[in-house]
Design an enzyme around this catalytic site. Structure first.
Site, PDB file in Angstrom:
ATOM      1  N   GLN A 128     -11.766   3.700   9.875  1.00 59.32           N
ATOM      2  CA  GLN A 128     -10.958   4.038   8.701  1.00 59.32           C
ATOM      3  C   GLN A 128     -11.373   3.151   7.542  1.00 59.32           C
ATOM      4  OE1 GLN A 128      -6.949   2.623   9.046  1.00 59.32           O
ATOM      5  NE2 GLN A 128      -6.108   4.165   7.694  1.00 59.32           N
ATOM      6  N   GLY A 129     -12.082   3.726   6.556  1.00 61.18           N
ATOM      7  CA  GLY A 129     -12.559   2.939   5.416  1.00 61.18           C
ATOM      8  C   GLY A 129     -11.632   3.079   4.233  1.00 61.18           C
TER       9      GLY A 129
ATOM     10  N   SER B  94      -9.404  -0.065   3.024  1.00 65.96           N
ATOM     11  CA  SER B  94      -9.276  -1.338   2.304  1.00 65.96           C
ATOM     12  C   SER B  94     -10.585  -1.774   1.665  1.00 65.96           C
ATOM     13  CB  SER B  94      -8.828  -2.442   3.260  1.00 65.96           C
ATOM     14  OG  SER B  94      -7.665  -2.051   3.941  1.00 65.96           O
TER      15      SER B  94
ATOM     16  N   SER C  81     -12.124  -1.755  11.026  1.00 67.08           N
ATOM     17  CA  SER C  81     -12.183  -1.927  12.479  1.00 67.08           C
ATOM     18  C   SER C  81     -13.125  -0.901  13.087  1.00 67.08           C
ATOM     19  CB  SER C  81     -10.795  -1.748  13.096  1.00 67.08           C
ATOM     20  OG  SER C  81      -9.884  -2.640  12.504  1.00 67.08           O
TER      21      SER C  81
ATOM     22  N   GLU D  83      -0.288   7.052  11.354  1.00 67.51           N
ATOM     23  CA  GLU D  83      -0.568   5.734  11.903  1.00 67.51           C
ATOM     24  C   GLU D  83       0.748   5.072  12.290  1.00 67.51           C
ATOM     25  OE1 GLU D  83      -2.855   3.311   9.288  1.00 67.51           O
ATOM     26  OE2 GLU D  83      -2.936   1.628  10.679  1.00 67.51           O
TER      27      GLU D  83
ATOM     28  N   GLU E 142       5.566  -6.812   4.486  1.00 69.34           N
ATOM     29  CA  GLU E 142       6.206  -6.784   3.168  1.00 69.34           C
ATOM     30  C   GLU E 142       6.092  -5.383   2.559  1.00 69.34           C
ATOM     31  OE1 GLU E 142       4.043  -9.160   4.158  1.00 69.34           O
ATOM     32  OE2 GLU E 142       5.544 -10.737   4.428  1.00 69.34           O
TER      33      GLU E 142
HETATM   34  C1  LIG Z   1      -7.196  -6.907  12.282  1.00 64.84           C
HETATM   35  C2  LIG Z   1      -7.227  -6.050  11.063  1.00 64.84           C
HETATM   36  C3  LIG Z   1      -7.766  -4.779  11.138  1.00 64.84           C
HETATM   37  C4  LIG Z   1      -7.836  -3.966  10.012  1.00 64.84           C
HETATM   38  N1  LIG Z   1      -8.420  -2.736  10.106  1.00 64.84           N
HETATM   39  C5  LIG Z   1      -8.565  -1.971   8.999  1.00 64.84           C
HETATM   40  C6  LIG Z   1      -9.258  -0.735   9.059  1.00 64.84           C
HETATM   41  O1  LIG Z   1      -9.731  -0.314  10.109  1.00 64.84           O
HETATM   42  N2  LIG Z   1      -9.405  -0.024   7.930  1.00 64.84           N
HETATM   43  C7  LIG Z   1      -8.894  -0.440   6.732  1.00 64.84           C
HETATM   44  O2  LIG Z   1      -9.041   0.258   5.751  1.00 64.84           O
HETATM   45  N3  LIG Z   1      -8.235  -1.621   6.629  1.00 64.84           N
HETATM   46  C8  LIG Z   1      -8.056  -2.396   7.740  1.00 64.84           C
HETATM   47  N4  LIG Z   1      -7.389  -3.605   7.646  1.00 64.84           N
HETATM   48  C9  LIG Z   1      -6.953  -4.067   6.345  1.00 64.84           C
HETATM   49  C10 LIG Z   1      -5.456  -4.060   6.106  1.00 64.84           C
HETATM   50  O3  LIG Z   1      -4.989  -2.762   5.931  1.00 64.84           O
HETATM   51  C11 LIG Z   1      -5.200  -4.949   4.890  1.00 64.84           C
HETATM   52  O4  LIG Z   1      -5.552  -6.255   5.253  1.00 64.84           O
HETATM   53  C12 LIG Z   1      -3.772  -4.897   4.429  1.00 64.84           C
HETATM   54  O5  LIG Z   1      -3.472  -3.643   3.871  1.00 64.84           O
HETATM   55  C13 LIG Z   1      -3.438  -6.006   3.439  1.00 64.84           C
HETATM   56  O6  LIG Z   1      -4.348  -6.058   2.385  1.00 64.84           O
HETATM   57  P1  LIG Z   1      -5.036  -7.452   1.973  1.00 64.84           P
HETATM   58  O7  LIG Z   1      -5.652  -8.015   3.170  1.00 64.84           O
HETATM   59  O8  LIG Z   1      -5.893  -7.181   0.804  1.00 64.84           O
HETATM   60  O9  LIG Z   1      -3.852  -8.403   1.557  1.00 64.84           O
HETATM   61  P2  LIG Z   1      -3.072  -8.405   0.164  1.00 64.84           P
HETATM   62  O10 LIG Z   1      -2.693  -7.025  -0.201  1.00 64.84           O
HETATM   63  O11 LIG Z   1      -3.812  -9.195  -0.826  1.00 64.84           O
HETATM   64  O12 LIG Z   1      -1.748  -9.165   0.576  1.00 64.84           O
HETATM   65  C14 LIG Z   1      -1.649 -10.601   0.674  1.00 64.84           C
HETATM   66  C15 LIG Z   1      -0.181 -10.965   0.869  1.00 64.84           C
HETATM   67  O13 LIG Z   1       0.586 -10.516  -0.255  1.00 64.84           O
HETATM   68  C16 LIG Z   1       1.630  -9.675   0.151  1.00 64.84           C
HETATM   69  N5  LIG Z   1       1.853  -8.609  -0.840  1.00 64.84           N
HETATM   70  C17 LIG Z   1       0.930  -7.821  -1.430  1.00 64.84           C
HETATM   71  N6  LIG Z   1       1.512  -6.928  -2.238  1.00 64.84           N
HETATM   72  C18 LIG Z   1       2.851  -7.147  -2.156  1.00 64.84           C
HETATM   73  C19 LIG Z   1       4.003  -6.544  -2.735  1.00 64.84           C
HETATM   74  N7  LIG Z   1       3.903  -5.512  -3.571  1.00 64.84           N
HETATM   75  N8  LIG Z   1       5.197  -7.022  -2.395  1.00 64.84           N
HETATM   76  C20 LIG Z   1       5.335  -8.077  -1.529  1.00 64.84           C
HETATM   77  N9  LIG Z   1       4.297  -8.684  -0.969  1.00 64.84           N
HETATM   78  C21 LIG Z   1       3.063  -8.219  -1.263  1.00 64.84           C
HETATM   79  C22 LIG Z   1       1.152  -9.084   1.454  1.00 64.84           C
HETATM   80  O14 LIG Z   1       2.225  -8.609   2.252  1.00 64.84           O
HETATM   81  C23 LIG Z   1       0.435 -10.268   2.078  1.00 64.84           C
HETATM   82  O15 LIG Z   1       1.349 -11.091   2.715  1.00 64.84           O
HETATM   83  C24 LIG Z   1      -7.319  -4.432   8.778  1.00 64.84           C
HETATM   84  C25 LIG Z   1      -6.744  -5.696   8.704  1.00 64.84           C
HETATM   85  C26 LIG Z   1      -6.699  -6.510   9.821  1.00 64.84           C
HETATM   86  C27 LIG Z   1      -6.090  -7.866   9.710  1.00 64.84           C
END
Ligand SMILES: Cc1cc2nc3c(=O)[nH]c(=O)nc-3n(C[C@H](O)[C@H](O)[C@H](O)COP(=O)(O)OP(=O)(O)OC[C@H]3O[C@@H](n4cnc5c(N)ncnc54)[C@H](O)[C@@H]3O)c2cc1C
Lengths: 382, 377
Positions: free
Chosen positions: A114-115, A117, A149, A232, A365
């Site tokens: 799933q692409g 992020s 992933s 999901e 969150e």
């Molecule tokens: C093990 C793992 C597997 C993954 N697999 C995939 C995958 O296969 N495909 C894919 O596309 N993505 C994948 N992801 C990505 C995942 O979906 C993102 O990490 C997630 O959506 C959070 O985005 P970010 O990491 O940019 O954090 P950010 O969005 O930068 O968030 C950082 C912190 O800020 C908080 N925050 C952000 N916005 C708000 C808000 N509006 N209100 C309150 N708090 C907020 C968040 O909750 C978090 O605590 C994976 C992540 C992990 C850890």
């Protein structure tokens, strides 16, 4: 209200049980995990050949043409038997249902990724910038995805792109299915805190994707992506509950079998309270899932309340792992590979892996935002 | 598999909601808090007329032969409206204990007057230790010819003030696991003294009941002598689910009040619901309320269908609802700020009801320990 199985469902359940009894053993339980993709692929193939993967998918797509209830039964029986997770979880529970809802083309026996992020677009997914330019009969994709992933082993990718650069948010997004063998895709594994490399960075440089691989409309990708995320969180919710139950059963066994000075940890009143509370919440999650499932069985699409299950599961799974480590005292700090590490360090690994639960698939969150805004109708926080 | 309500159950819910919206707004609840009886007999008669008191009982006793699921639907609405009423202790506790006891003679004698609404009844179990289990029962019943003699005191007896009869759990053998005998005692029998307790939740009445050489005839035993706990356990499981349903309704109402308030109350130029410290609290309240509801109805179904894990389901439902209702009510008060701390605002009524429900019929810790036992931990 009726939580029992019909006679046909009971027969199907017995079939699954018999198959698991004949095909699953401790060797498989122990070895088909984590990084060992080949073993996991082999297990997935056996489950698929037996007819227990993609149970509710149409036969033309490599599924079994069964009911959603049969899918749930398989999930529950796999949990009860402590069977390994299927590696194609994204294909089966996210890509599959989305494609079934919005188009066709898919096979239940291949691995998907799933692409969605990107480095600058996580929670704020709609701000993503990976470009898809229309060129004749193709889309030409350039950009970067991250945390993908299984990208290193996937054959297909569900990719969210931007076709209209003048739009910055939900409008202008387009949902594509990309053959991971296409030229111009570079996948770089990323090492996770567990030491495993399950997720990846993906670089797209002028990758040509045929127009036939468009899902939904050009510019209509957000709606399709929401279908994926709802599935999901809802359909997979049933699967998540199953995983929580496997973890919980293991925790109960650990409490009984960890004996300090002749007293099992399960005799400690505090431990009993904690494990009972976790058991109650896992049951609540199962039942909430069944309420959601009842809606789906009545032909409705899963709604935002599916977020309840994802939220509960992440926090529960983390607490289960934390409780396990608490039981182990200083032994909890031993890493995989140390000969004194209880159960080969599986709990230590599980604890570390569980830290991602409240981030992947929507952070806790963001899920609370969804519940507050979409279910309770509170004003937007942004 | 179907976790949905039948059309009849939806209708019943609507009927209950409509009636209680009309007849039991919080202004009426407040009047009844000050009332000597603590409930409105005309309201009770109306409820009986609508057949709610007949819901879970067999047709042979005049009942409707429906189940605990249906009863829970009505109780959820009563909890939502904080209805001050001996309904739950009469129907859900005493009535269900008789119905589940397997004692056909007592059922034929006692249930018809519960069904037609002419009698209120209750259960006297808890003593000074505050325990909701067999081991907490020290009050002995001594044989005296054919009769039994009761000497001692029971506490936290719901609605003993208005009860016609009560099921009294007394010790007749030295067995920590049971050794109890259940005696059906007239509240007017000589030597019975009902002393009201002041309840923090003024919408609920409780009493201390003294037994001073009370003579109970030999045919007043419910179930088998010496096996009273096993009998009462079945009744308590059912009553716990009723209470879990009621607490779910209470939590649901607090959630709605808090969300409504968070949408309109403005601070720093925005509705407070736009702040995540508030909205995430509300999201957590939603998760707790929905989970309490799922567990309560599943347990009701499990008891109706006598599935093997029914007792476990009931313990889970009560444990969860106890914590959930109290937590939701506390969050609700916090969301309301200073106004929520006033006597005038309704939120404290829900908080107090939640607190009462939490401690009644065994609190969360009590039932978590039972869950641990039932899971063979
Ligand atoms: C093990 C793992 C597997 C993954 N697999 C995939 C995958 O296969 N495909 C894919 O596309 N993505 C994948 N992801 C990505 C995942 O979906 C993102 O990490 C997630 O959506 C959070 O985005 P970010 O990491 O940019 O954090 P950010 O969005 O930068 O968030 C950082 C912190 O800020 C908080 N925050 C952000 N916005 C708000 C808000 N509006 N209100 C309150 N708090 C907020 C968040 O909750 C978090 O605590 C994976 C992540 C992990 C850890």
């Amino acid at each position: 209200m009726d939580f029992s199985l019909s006679p046909e469902e009971t027969r199907f359940r017995d079939e699954v049980r018999d198959w698991l009894r004949d095909n699953l053993d401790d060797r498989i339980r122990e070895h088909v995990t984590g990084d060992d993709i080949e073993q996991r692929r082999a297990w997935q193939r056996r489950v698929h050949e037996a007819g227990f993967a993609g149970v509710s998918w149409p036969r033309e797509l490599g599924g079994q043409g069964g009911t959603l209830m049969q899918e749930v039964i398989v999930n529950q029986e796999m949990a009860a038997a402590r069977a390994p997770d299927l590696v194609n979880i994204i294909g089966l529970y996210m890509a599959g249902p989305t494609i079934l809802a919005h188009g066709t083309l898919l096979r239940a026996d291949e691995i998907w990724c799933q692409g969605f992020s990107e480095p600058n677009s996580g929670s704020d997914l709609a701000s993503l910038r990976t470009r898809a330019a229309i060129d004749g009969d193709d889309f030409v994709v350039s950009g970067q995805k991250v945390w993908t992933s299984f990208a290193h082993v996937a054959r297909w990718c569900i990719l969210l792109t931007r076709t209209d650069a003048s739009e910055t948010a939900h409008a202008g997004l387009t949902y594509l299915i990309v053959d991971m063998h296409s030229p111009g895709i570079e996948v770089r594994p990323l090492r996770q805190i567990t030491g495993d490399a399950e997720f990846n960075e993906m670089y797209f440089t002028d990758v040509r994707v045929p127009r036939a691989n468009l899902l939904g409309e050009v510019g209509g990708g957000w709606r399709v992506a929401m279908t994926t995320l709802m599935h999901e969180r809802a359909t997979l919710g049933v699967g998540l509950q199953v995983r929580a139950r496997i973890a919980l059963d293991a925790l109960r066994a650990l409490a009984r079998e960890t004996v300090v000075d002749g007293v099992p940890r399960s005799a400690d009143p505090l431990v009993r309270q904690q494990i009972a509370q976790l058991s109650i919440e896992v049951e609540a999650m199962r039942l909430n899932g069944l309420r959601g499932l009842t809606k789906v069985l009545h032909g409705e699409q899963p709604g935002p309340e599916g977020s309840v299950n994802k939220l509960m599961w992440s926090e529960l799974n983390q607490r289960i792992a934390e409780t396990a480590l608490d039981l182990l005292g200083p032994y909890a700090t031993l890493a995989e590979g140390d000969e004194r590490a209880p159960l080969g360090g599986r709990w230590a690994h599980g604890y570390l892996r569980s830290r991602a639960n409240s981030i992947e698939g929507g952070t806790s969150e963001v899920l609370r935002n969804i519940l507050a805004e979409r279910v309770l109708g509170l004003p937007r926080s942004r | 598999m179907n976790f949905g309500f039948s059309d009849e159950q939806e209708l019943l819910r609507r009927q209950a909601r409509d009636l209680l919206d009309r007849e039991c707004p919080t202004a009426r609840v407040r009047q009844l808090m000050e009332d000597e009886l603590g409930h409105d007999p005309r309201m009770y008669a109306r409820i009986a007329e609508l057949g709610w008191t007949a819901i879970p009982f067999a047709e042979a006793h005049g009942g409707l032969g429906l189940g605990l699921v249906d009863l829970t639907v009505v109780l959820e609405e009563m909890g939502r409206h904080l209805l001050p009423s001996p309904f739950q202790s009469t129907v859900g506790l005493a009535g269900m204990t008789v119905a589940a006891s397997g004692d056909a003679a007592q059922a034929a004698r006692l249930l018809p007057s519960i069904v037609n609404g002419s009698a209120h009844a209750t259960v006297a179990l808890v003593e000074e230790t505050g325990r909701w289990d067999a081991g907490g029962v020290r009050m002995a019943a001594r044989r005296s010819g054919d009769a039994w003699l009761l000497q001692g005191e029971k506490l936290f007896v719901p609605y003993a003030q208005v009860a016609t009869w009560m099921i009294v759990a007394a010790r007749t053998a030295d067995d920590p696991a049971d050794g109890l005998t259940l005696l059906v005692v007239d509240t007017t029998a000589p030597g019975v003294a009902v002393r009201p307790l002041r309840s923090m939740d003024a919408t609920r009445r409780m009493a201390a009941v003294g037994f001073d050489g009370v003579e109970v005839p030999g045919d007043a035993v419910l179930g088998e002598p010496g096996r009273g706990w096993a009998t009462l356990r079945r009744g308590l499981d059912r009553a716990m689910v009723c209470l879990a349903g009621e607490l779910t309704g209470t939590a649901q109402r607090v959630l709605e009040m808090s969300v409504d308030y968070a949408k309109v109350r403005q601070q720093f130029g925005r509705p407070i619901g736009a702040y995540q410290a508030v909205s995430h609290r509300c999201a957590d309240m939603l998760v707790m309320t929905e989970s309490a509801r799922s567990l309560a109805y599943h347990a009701a179904w499990a008891l109706d269908n006598d599935v093997p894990e029914a007792s476990l389901a009931a313990a889970m439902a009560k444990a969860y609802a106890s914590d959930a209702a109290r937590t939701v009510a506390s969050h609700g008060l916090q969301v309301h700020g200073g106004i929520g701390f006033t006597w005038e605002h309704d939120i404290h009524l829900y908080l107090k009801r939640a607190k009462w429900g939490e401690a009644t019929l065994g609190d969360a810790s009590h039932h978590r320990e039972r869950v641990a036992q039932l899971l063979e931990l």
